[in-house]
Structures are given as structure tokens and as C-alpha cells.
Design a protein around this motif. Structure first.
Motif, PDB file in Angstrom:
ATOM      1  N   TYR A   1      87.286  45.030 -55.797  1.00 24.91           N
ATOM      2  CA  TYR A   1      85.906  44.533 -55.753  1.00 24.91           C
ATOM      3  C   TYR A   1      84.899  45.541 -56.307  1.00 24.91           C
ATOM      4  O   TYR A   1      83.696  45.271 -56.341  1.00 24.91           O
ATOM      5  N   GLY A   2      85.380  46.697 -56.710  1.00 27.41           N
ATOM      6  CA  GLY A   2      84.478  47.709 -57.267  1.00 27.41           C
ATOM      7  C   GLY A   2      83.588  48.371 -56.247  1.00 27.41           C
ATOM      8  O   GLY A   2      82.489  48.826 -56.585  1.00 27.41           O
ATOM      9  N   ILE A   3      84.037  48.424 -55.006  1.00 31.90           N
ATOM     10  CA  ILE A   3      83.246  49.028 -53.932  1.00 31.90           C
ATOM     11  C   ILE A   3      83.836  50.394 -53.602  1.00 31.90           C
ATOM     12  O   ILE A   3      85.062  50.562 -53.528  1.00 31.90           O
ATOM     13  N   LYS A   4      82.978  51.350 -53.407  1.00 28.81           N
ATOM     14  CA  LYS A   4      83.420  52.701 -53.089  1.00 28.81           C
ATOM     15  C   LYS A   4      83.595  52.839 -51.579  1.00 28.81           C
ATOM     16  O   LYS A   4      82.666  52.587 -50.818  1.00 28.81           O
ATOM     17  N   PRO A   5      84.787  53.222 -51.127  1.00 26.73           N
ATOM     18  CA  PRO A   5      84.973  53.414 -49.681  1.00 26.73           C
ATOM     19  C   PRO A   5      84.110  54.552 -49.172  1.00 26.73           C
ATOM     20  O   PRO A   5      83.791  55.491 -49.914  1.00 26.73           O
ATOM     21  N   ASP A   6      83.710  54.479 -47.913  1.00 26.74           N
ATOM     22  CA  ASP A   6      82.901  55.541 -47.320  1.00 26.74           C
ATOM     23  C   ASP A   6      83.754  56.353 -46.356  1.00 26.74           C
ATOM     24  O   ASP A   6      84.965  56.157 -46.228  1.00 26.74           O
ATOM     25  N   VAL A   7      83.114  57.297 -45.692  1.00 31.45           N
ATOM     26  CA  VAL A   7      83.829  58.194 -44.780  1.00 31.45           C
ATOM     27  C   VAL A   7      84.453  57.406 -43.635  1.00 31.45           C
ATOM     28  O   VAL A   7      85.567  57.715 -43.184  1.00 31.45           O
ATOM     29  N   ALA A   8      83.747  56.355 -43.153  1.00 36.96           N
ATOM     30  CA  ALA A   8      84.274  55.555 -42.048  1.00 36.96           C
ATOM     31  C   ALA A   8      85.590  54.878 -42.430  1.00 36.96           C
ATOM     32  O   ALA A   8      86.489  54.726 -41.591  1.00 36.96           O
ATOM     33  N   THR A   9      85.712  54.483 -43.708  1.00 40.32           N
ATOM     34  CA  THR A   9      86.959  53.858 -44.169  1.00 40.32           C
ATOM     35  C   THR A   9      88.131  54.814 -43.995  1.00 40.32           C
ATOM     36  O   THR A   9      89.171  54.474 -43.415  1.00 40.32           O
ATOM     37  N   PHE A  10      87.962  56.014 -44.520  1.00 39.17           N
ATOM     38  CA  PHE A  10      89.040  57.004 -44.431  1.00 39.17           C
ATOM     39  C   PHE A  10      89.274  57.441 -42.988  1.00 39.17           C
ATOM     40  O   PHE A  10      90.410  57.700 -42.589  1.00 39.17           O
ATOM     41  N   THR A  11      88.216  57.511 -42.203  1.00 41.94           N
ATOM     42  CA  THR A  11      88.362  57.927 -40.808  1.00 41.94           C
ATOM     43  C   THR A  11      89.237  56.949 -40.036  1.00 41.94           C
ATOM     44  O   THR A  11      90.098  57.355 -39.245  1.00 41.94           O
ATOM     45  N   THR A  12      89.045  55.645 -40.275  1.00 42.62           N
ATOM     46  CA  THR A  12      89.867  54.629 -39.604  1.00 42.62           C
ATOM     47  C   THR A  12      91.336  54.768 -39.983  1.00 42.62           C
ATOM     48  O   THR A  12      92.228  54.740 -39.118  1.00 42.62           O
ATOM     49  N   LEU A  13      91.590  54.940 -41.285  1.00 42.82           N
ATOM     50  CA  LEU A  13      92.970  55.096 -41.743  1.00 42.82           C
ATOM     51  C   LEU A  13      93.594  56.383 -41.217  1.00 42.82           C
ATOM     52  O   LEU A  13      94.783  56.413 -40.855  1.00 42.82           O
ATOM     53  N   MET A  14      92.809  57.445 -41.157  1.00 38.65           N
ATOM     54  CA  MET A  14      93.307  58.721 -40.620  1.00 38.65           C
ATOM     55  C   MET A  14      93.706  58.573 -39.152  1.00 38.65           C
ATOM     56  O   MET A  14      94.752  59.082 -38.720  1.00 38.65           O
ATOM     57  N   ARG A  15      92.875  57.861 -38.400  1.00 40.22           N
ATOM     58  CA  ARG A  15      93.147  57.704 -36.966  1.00 40.22           C
ATOM     59  C   ARG A  15      94.477  56.971 -36.745  1.00 40.22           C
ATOM     60  O   ARG A  15      95.271  57.359 -35.879  1.00 40.22           O
ATOM     61  N   VAL A  16      94.730  55.942 -37.554  1.00 42.87           N
ATOM     62  CA  VAL A  16      95.987  55.208 -37.419  1.00 42.87           C
ATOM     63  C   VAL A  16      97.171  56.073 -37.824  1.00 42.87           C
ATOM     64  O   VAL A  16      98.221  56.062 -37.172  1.00 42.87           O
ATOM     65  N   SER A  17      97.010  56.837 -38.886  1.00 39.29           N
ATOM     66  CA  SER A  17      98.094  57.721 -39.331  1.00 39.29           C
ATOM     67  C   SER A  17      98.459  58.722 -38.250  1.00 39.29           C
ATOM     68  O   SER A  17      99.635  59.016 -38.023  1.00 39.29           O
ATOM     69  N   VAL A  18      97.438  59.243 -37.569  1.00 43.57           N
ATOM     70  CA  VAL A  18      97.689  60.215 -36.495  1.00 43.57           C
ATOM     71  C   VAL A  18      98.418  59.548 -35.341  1.00 43.57           C
ATOM     72  O   VAL A  18      99.378  60.102 -34.779  1.00 43.57           O
ATOM     73  N   VAL A  19      97.986  58.335 -34.965  1.00 47.31           N
ATOM     74  CA  VAL A  19      98.619  57.624 -33.841  1.00 47.31           C
ATOM     75  C   VAL A  19     100.088  57.350 -34.144  1.00 47.31           C
ATOM     76  O   VAL A  19     100.953  57.462 -33.265  1.00 47.31           O
ATOM     77  N   GLU A  20     100.377  57.003 -35.397  1.00 50.73           N
ATOM     78  CA  GLU A  20     101.752  56.694 -35.763  1.00 50.73           C
ATOM     79  C   GLU A  20     102.567  57.941 -36.108  1.00 50.73           C
ATOM     80  O   GLU A  20     103.725  57.828 -36.520  1.00 50.73           O
TER      81      GLU A  20
END
Length: 842
Positions: free
Chosen positions: A527-546
Motif C-alpha cells: 500500500y506504500g505506507i511506511k511502518p512506524d515504531v509501534a509496528t516494529f514494537t508489536t512484532l518485537m514483543r511477539v518475537s520475544v514471547v515466542e
């Protein structure tokens, strides 16, 4: 270029016939001619020059021309500019001192600006910069030629180019006296030259003429000079100029001063204050706009004490504050969080009979709504109605938003009914507030119904409303509906933003569907949208949990690659992951990196830092960091104390832990169940069960009440001791107290039973956990599989392993090592469940 020092022989060479006439003209006694005779003479000389019959000068025109007659000759040759230029140069060399204005007039009227500019350069070289451009013209017959604005503008710009500002001002004064129109740009250029030449005194001398010379639509001379001096950083000179103009009795419009103050109040508030004091000292008389301009500047900077002090000075000067003055100060107090003073001024304005408008009332209501004080907001709304002021859509929308945030959705719809009843059109914000309230209450059906009504009313939804609906679906776990709605609607009407995608990613992550979350993440790029810090933060949190630490680190540094700046939350997540994966050195290096990037750490980050220091066995550094927190502005919370106690307990320094515990008891919040659970866990590890049970009994009687983890600590000790029955008693007691056991609670009992060879009972407990809708993790499976293997029940172990894989639970290293210890039958090997030293694929 001509030279005044040319000899007579040179003149003969240049103008042979003309020179003899010139000599005779000078030999005759001077006498004044009348205007008619001068015109006749000028006409004759013009004819001689045009015809080239210079010998006629000897027989007829051997007269001594006066200077103004010489100028008339030049002007009479207007239709022959080249001849006029030839005669002007002859007159200049013959010492008749012709006026440069005349030749400039002829050349400019014929569009020969470049030639006129060149002649002016020649004049400067030969006469110097102090020559009189206009000369000493006194003949009234010349005024018809002088009254030409283009010529005056040209002469002024030429003078300004060479810094001849006195001469430029003379030309300006002369032109204004004769009624010639000088453009604003020319006057402004002259003023700039005067300012650059430090001749502000000359501006003050002719201030009245300058003010009349600039058309009303332009910038005033006063404002132009003051602004120019401010831009040059010469503040004192600017103030001296204002004082000088006022002392000489010239009139300065307060509007000009207000414009200057408005510009200064943006980024030079102190200079603006000095300017105001100067106006109060020497004039002009300030008005309410003068004070409001500076008050607004102080309010924007949050300096409310100075704003209110100026407000009182305005009143002392007899200037009654108007609606703008009150609304500015009231808004400033509200934004600064000084609600008491803001509300006091609000009531004062009403008491003085000032009719506040709907904007002031609406902004006041909005402040209290944002603070969650709906009672005061309602009182202001009632006062508004009492004053006879009709609320507008903005007012109603503010109230609706406040009621929805407070969960009073039915009252919000009552306000919505008022909007429709009065024939007003609800705005997009009105609908978004109501839809957001419905979604937060879990009433998605009504939210979508209102969304459809909104479209029927001809009010197109914005991206915020779509985001609210998508987020509502995600929070209820309806991810397929959320994906379908976002894909089918967003691309057609509005461009989606990153917030919508963040809701989708977070929704999938909460359902542990990390692969789907990654698919949404890839859609962001499509969609041509730039992810923000919150996007990466959510993915990081899941990676840590797993447990995917490397993936979390990759995502963290991807933030920098995207040109974003990680916030404290992102740093906190990755540092905490380092702590959990026993990489404290990396975590502390990240903290240093965070400080170098000047990212402010919150208390959550500080708690992680303390934990990292304990994991690194830097006990003294942890203690010092905790002491600095106590001394600083950031107050430690319950997590900080618990982290300190847990850190000391993990290192078996129970005395230090007890000391922190005593400090915690003196805080306003005191110990919680987590604190006492940490102590119980440490005492159990130290086999100090008497103290552990004593603390547990105090918790049960006086609080804080024990939780499932507290029970788990005691159950684990009993399970590992000889008293397995004590573990069962605690398990039953926990259930009687209404505390639901976790999978860890069941795993503790299963482990105790398996170690005693009671595998059937352990299997029964395992199935009870599944019946309780608890999903066994890899630890629970490992305990029971290992227990079955120990008693030789390999088939059951293989079936459990197969069941684990089907449920999506991945085996860890501990399980693989446990299975490799046993030799399964060949038929199990052929089935492919596991092989010795190597697990086979399912």
C-alpha cells in the motif's frame, strides 16, 4: 566618457564649429533672458545641433546662456535624445554645470535606461558622489518636466546604488512636493540604503513625507525601519529610532507597533517586552490588541505568570479586556494545566457582563472533557445555555466524545438526538466519537449500523472511523472479518494509514498467529505506507514471547534502517529480551546506546536496567542505580522494589532483600502479592519453609492475597520433597479460594507424580488440565513423556509426542535430549516418531 580637464585643443577636435560659438558665447557679458527669449534661443541652438550647422553660433547665437536655459535646451531636444546627449556633454565640458535630471528625463522618456545609467556612472567618476543630481533648478517652467515619477525613481535608485542617500532623500522630497508618485519598492530600497548607511536620523527628519509617500496598502515607514533594524540585530537603534520619531512629534500608528510586536512575540519575546515598555513610555497609546499580542506570546510559551501580569497592567492602564483577551488567557491557563486560574478568569468574564461566544464555552468544555471531569463540563454547558448561547455541532461533539469515553453511550446518543432535532448536520468527528464509543463497549453491530447511516446521510467516513471499526473487530478476535472489511473498503474510499495495519498486526499477534501478522506487515509495503515504531514494537514483543531473540534484535535494528527513531518502549522490549535470554551485557550496551541518542528513559526502562545489572552480577552498580532513582525526580514504583528484592534473592543475599522490603513498607503503595511471592520463593529455595509458610499464612489472613504463582512456589517445594500430599492440599486450597490453576500448577503435580513413578495419576492430572481448557506447553509434555519413558511406557510416550506436534507445540532441546536417552522399538522407529539422537519429522 567625457573629462572636465579637456583642453581647448581637444574641444576643437571633438566639436570644431561648435567650439568657436562656445568661445564667443562666453566672451559676451552675461545678461538674463526672459523665458520667451530663452525658449527662442533654445530652439535655435537645437536646430543648429540637429542640422549640424554649428557656424550659425558665430553669427547669431554668440550669447552667454543661463544654466536653466541650458537645461531647457536639453529638454527641448527630447525627441532627439542622441542630440540632447551630445549637447549635454558639450555643456558639461564647457563648465555650464547642466542638471543631470534634464538628460535623465530625456533618455528615460525615450526608454534609454541603460544609456542614462551609464551617464550617471560617468557623472560620479567626474564629479564625485557629492554632486547635485537635480542641480539648482528654480524656474517654475521646469516643474512640468520634473513632475515625472519614472525619472525620480531612476535617480533615487542610482543614488542608492552609490550610497548617495542624502541626494536620494532630496529627490524624494522634491518629487513628493511636486506630486510625483514614487512606488513603494523604490521608497523601501531607499530606506534600506539609509539604514545600511546608518542614516536613521535622515529618516526621522523626513518621517512625515515618507509616511505620505508610501501608499496605504504598503508597509508603514515606521514598521519597515524597525523591522529592518531588528533583522540586523540592532535592537537598541530600533528603539532609539522609535523614541526619536515620537520626540519630534510625528504621528505613529499603534497598528504599526502591533504588527512589530506580533512578529517579535513568535521567537523574540524579550525584545517584544522591551518594545512594549517603550510604547508605554513614549507612545503611541496602546490598545487592547497591543497587550493581547504579547499575552498570546507568553501563553504559547507557557509563561502564564508573565501573561497574567501583563493582563493586570492592561487593566491598570484603563484598557478593558475584550473577548479575545479573556479567551487567550483562559486558553493559556487550561493548556498549562492551571485549571483553577483558567476557570476563575472564565467566571470573572461572565461576572463582568462580557458575552463570551460559543468558541470560548466549547474550548472550556473540551478541557474538562479531556481531563475526564464531566461534572464540571456539564456545569459549563448549563451556564452556556443560561447565557442564551446556542451550542453548535462542535460543542455537541465534545460532549458526545466525553460521554463515550466515560462509557455513557446512551447519554451520548441523547446529545446526538439534539443535533438532529435542531437540524444541524453531524460532523465526521461526531460519528467517529459515537462509533468509537460503541466499539469500546463491545457493541460492534450498532457501530457498523451507525457507520452505514453515516454513509446514507452523505457524510463520507474518514480513515479514523475505518481504524476504529477495524480495531474493534481485532479486539474481539474477529480477524477474518477485520481483514475482509479493511481490504474491501479502505482501498476504494480512503487511503489506509499505518494505525489500521498496526491494529491488524496486533490482533493476529494476540491470537498467536505470527505468520498472519507478518503477512499484514508485508501488505504495508504494498500500500506504500511506511511502518512506524509501534509496528516494529508489536512484532518485537511477539518475537520475544515466542523465544525468537535474534528475530527481535533484527526488527529492532530494522527501525534504524527505516530512518525511524526507536522510543523508550522499543528499547525496553529489546533490553528485557536480553535479560530473559541471559544476555545482560548486550542489554546494558543497548541502554548506553539509548542514552547517547538522548532518549529519555521511563521507570519501566530503569527497572529493566536494574534487572540487567543483577544478571551481570553487578550488585553494587544496581544498588547505586536504585539510590540515584530515590534521589532523582523519577520515583521508583512497586516493580522497581520487586526487581531489587528479586535480584538480591537470586544471589542468596536475603538480608539485603529484607532491607529493601522494609523500605518498601514505608512507601505509599507498600508490598503486593508479587513481593511476598518473591520472598516465599527465595525461602523455599533456601529450605526455610517455616518462614515461607509464615508469610503465606499472613497473606491468607491479612493480605495481599496469594496468587497462583504464590501457590506454585510452595507446591513446587512439596512436590520435590517427600510430602507430595502437601502439594495436593495446596492445589485443592487454591481451587477452594477461587484461584484458577495454571498449566504450570498442573505441571508441578505431574512432575512430582512422575518422579515417584505414579504415571497413571500424572496422566490423569494431564487430562484434567486439558479438560479445564488449558493448553499444555512444551514443559508439560516433556515432563509426562519423560515420565512414561522412565517406566518403559514408550508407546504412550510416542503418542504424547505425536499429540504435541499436532497441537502445534514445538519440541525444545530438553525434550530432544530426554528422548535420545531411550531406545524405542523398531516399529516406532519405522513410524518415524523419533530416532536415537535425532528426532524424525512428523
Amino acid at each position: 566618457m567625457f573629462l572636465l580637464s579637456s583642453s581647448s585643443s581637444q574641444l576643437r577636435k571633438i566639436f570644431p564649429p561648435f567650439y568657436s560659438v562656445f568661445v564667443k558665447l562666453n566672451s559676451v557679458n552675461s545678461r538674463l533672458y526672459s523665458s520667451d527669449s530663452a525658449k527662442a534661443l533654445a530652439a535655435g541652438i537645437s536646430k543648429v545641433i540637429k542640422d549640424g550647422s554649428f557656424n550659425l553660433f558665430d553669427s547669431y547665437y554668440g550669447l552667454n546662456l543661463q544654466r536653466n536655459e541650458t537645461d531647457l535646451v536639453v529638454l527641448s531636444l527630447e525627441s532627439e535624445p542622441n542630440s540632447a546627449l551630445e549637447y549635454f556633454r558639450w555643456a558639461e565640458m564647457s563648465g555650464r554645470d547642466p542638471s543631470f535630471f534634464t538628460i535623465a528625463h530625456v533618455l528615460i522618456r525615450n526608454g534609454m535606461f541603460d544609456v542614462a545609467d551609464k551617464v550617471f556612472d560617468e557623472m560620479v567618476v567626474n564629479r564625485g558622489k557629492d554632486f547635485h543630481v537635480l542641480g539648482s533648478i528654480k524656474d517654475r517652467l521646469m516643474e512640468v518636466y520634473l513632475n515625472h515619477g519614472d525619472v525620480c525613481r531612476f535617480l533615487m535608485e542610482c543614488c542608492c546604488k552609490y550610497g548617495m542617500v542624502d541626494e536620494a532623500m532630496k529627490i524624494f522630497v522634491c518629487s513628493t512636493q511636486l506630486g510625483a508618485v514614487i512606488t513603494d519598492d523604490t521608497v523601501y530600497r531607499m530606506l534600506n540604503s539609509l539604514i545600511d548607511g546608518a542614516r536613521v536620523d535622515l529618516i526621522a527628519d523626513h518621517f512625515d513625507k515618507l509616511c505620505r509617500g508610501i501608499v496605504p496598502s504598503g508597509v508603514s515607514a515606521h514598521g519597515f525601519v524597525i523591522d529592518a533594524l531588528f533583522c540586523k540585530g540592532e535592537v537598541t537603534k530600533a528603539f532609539d529610532f522609535h523614541r526619536l520619531v515620537m520626540q519630534r512629534g510625528f504621528r505613529v500608528d499603534i497598528v504599526s507597533c502591533n504588527k512589530i510586536l506580533r512578529g517579535l512575540s513568535v521567537d523574540q519575546i524579550e525584545v517584544a517586552c522591551r518594545m512594549l515598555h517603550l510604547v508605554l513610555d513614549c507612545g503611541p497609546a496602546p490598545n487592547v490588541v497591543t497587550f493581547c499580542t504579547l499575552i498570546n506570546g507568553f501563553c504559547k510559551r507557557g509563561e502564564m505568570d508573565r501573561a497574567f501580569e501583563l493582563f493586570k497592567v492592561m487593566e491598570q492602564k484603563g484598557i478593558a479586556p475584550d473577548l479575545i483577551a479573556y479567551s487567550t488567557v483562559i486558553d493559556g491557563y487550561f493548556k498549562a494545566g492551571m485549571l483553577g486560574m483558567g476557570h476563575k478568569l472564565f467566571l470573572q468574564a461572565l461576572h463582568r457582563g462580557l458575552k463570551l461566544d460559543v468558541v470560548v464555552f466549547s474550548s472550556t468544555i473540551d478541557v474538562y472533557v479531556k481531563l475526564g471531569d464531566l461534572t464540571t463540563a456539564s456545569d459549563v454547558y448549563k451556564r452556556m445555555l443560561y447565557q442564551g448561547i446556542s451550542p453548535n455541532v462542535v460543542t455537541y461533539t465534545i460532549l458526545i466524545k466525553g460521554l463515550c469515553q466515560d462509557g455513557r453511550i446512551y447519554e451520548a446518543f441523547g446529545i446526538y438526538g439534539h443535533i438532529l432535532k435542531r437540524g444541524l448536520e453531524p460532523s465526521v468527528v461526531t460519528y467517529s466519537s459515537l462509533i468509537d464509543g460503541l466499539c469500546k463497549c463491545g457493541n460492534l453491530r450498532s457501530g457498523f449500523a451507525l457507520y452505514e447511516d453515516m454513509i446514507k446521510m452523505g457524510c463520507p467516513p474518514d480513515v479514523f472511523i475505518y481504524g476504529v471499526l477495524v480495531d474493534g473487530l481485532c479486539k474481539q478476535g474477529l480477524m477474518l472479518h477485520a481483514m475482509r472489511f479493511s481490504v474491501t473498503t479502505l482501498g476504494q474510499s480512503v487511503q489506509p494509514n499505518v494505525v489500521i495495519f498496526n491494529s491488524l498486526i496486533d490482533g493476529w499477534c494476540k491470537l498467536n498467529h505470527f505468520d498472519e501478522a507478518l503477512k499484514v506487515f508485508r501488505l504495508i509495503g504494498i500500500y506504500g505506507i511506511k511502518p512506524d515504531v509501534a509496528t516494529f514494537t508489536t512484532l518485537m514483543r511477539v518475537s520475544v514471547v515466542e523465544g525468537r531473540f535474534e528475530e527481535a534484535v533484527f526488527l529492532f535494528f530494522r527501525i534504524f534502517k527505516m530512518g525511524l527513531e526507536p522510543d523508550a518502549v522499543a528499547f525496553c522490549i529489546i533490553m528485557d529480551a536480553c535479560c530473559k535470554h541471559m544476555k545482560p551485557t548486550i542489554g546494558l550496551q543497548l541502554f548506553d546506546f539509548m542514552r547517547r541518542n538522548q532518549i529519555s528513559a521511563d521507570i519501566a526502562v530503569c527497572n529493566v536496567v536494574i534487572n540487567l545489572l543483577f544478571k551481570s552480577y553487578r550488585v553494587e552498580d544496581a544498588s547505586m542505580y536504585f539510590k540515584n532513582l530515590l534521589k532523582g525526580k523519577m520515583e521508583p514504583d512497586i516493580v522497581t522494589y520487586n526487581t531489587m528484592i528479586c535480584g538480591f534473592c537470586s544471589l542468596r543475599r536475603l538480608d539485603e532483600a529484607a532491607r529493601i522490603f522494609e523500605m518498601l513498607k514505608c512507601t505509599p503503595f507498600g508490598p503486593n502479592s508479587v513481593t511476598l511471592t518473591i520472598l516465599i520463593h527465595a525461602l523455599c529455595k533456601n529450605n526455610d519453609m517455616d518462614d515461607a509458610i509464615r508469610i503465606f499464612s499472613i497473606m491468607a489472613e491479612k493480605g495481599p492475597k496469594p496468587n497462583v504463582v504464590t501457590y506454585g512456589c510452595l507446591m513446587d517445594w512439596f512436590s520435590k520433597s517427600v510430602d507430595i500430599e502437601g502439594c495436593f492440599k495446596l492445589f485443592e486450597d487454591m481451587q477452594e479460594k477461587g484461584i484458577s490453576p495454571s498449566i504450570i500448577s498442573y505441571s508441578i503435580i505431574i512432575d512430582g507424580l512422575c518422579k515417584r513413578g505414579r504415571v497413571d495419576e500424572a496422566t490423569n492430572i494431564f487430562h484434567r488440565a486439558m479438560d479445564a481448557k488449558l493448553f499444555p506447553d512444551v514443559v508439560a509434555y516433556t515432563i509426562l513423556i519423560r515420565g512414561c519413558c522412565k517406566v518403559g511406557r514408550l508407546v504412550e510416550a510416542a503418542l504424547l509426542y505425536e499429540h504435541m506436534l499436532k497441537n502445534g507445540v514445538k519440541p525444545d532441546d530438553l525434550l530432544q535430549r530426554a528422548l535420545s536417552e531411550y531406545n524405542p522399538p523398531k516399529w516406532l522407529m519405522r513410524k518415524g516418531l523419533w530416532l536415537q539422537n535425532k528426532l524424525m519429522p512428523d
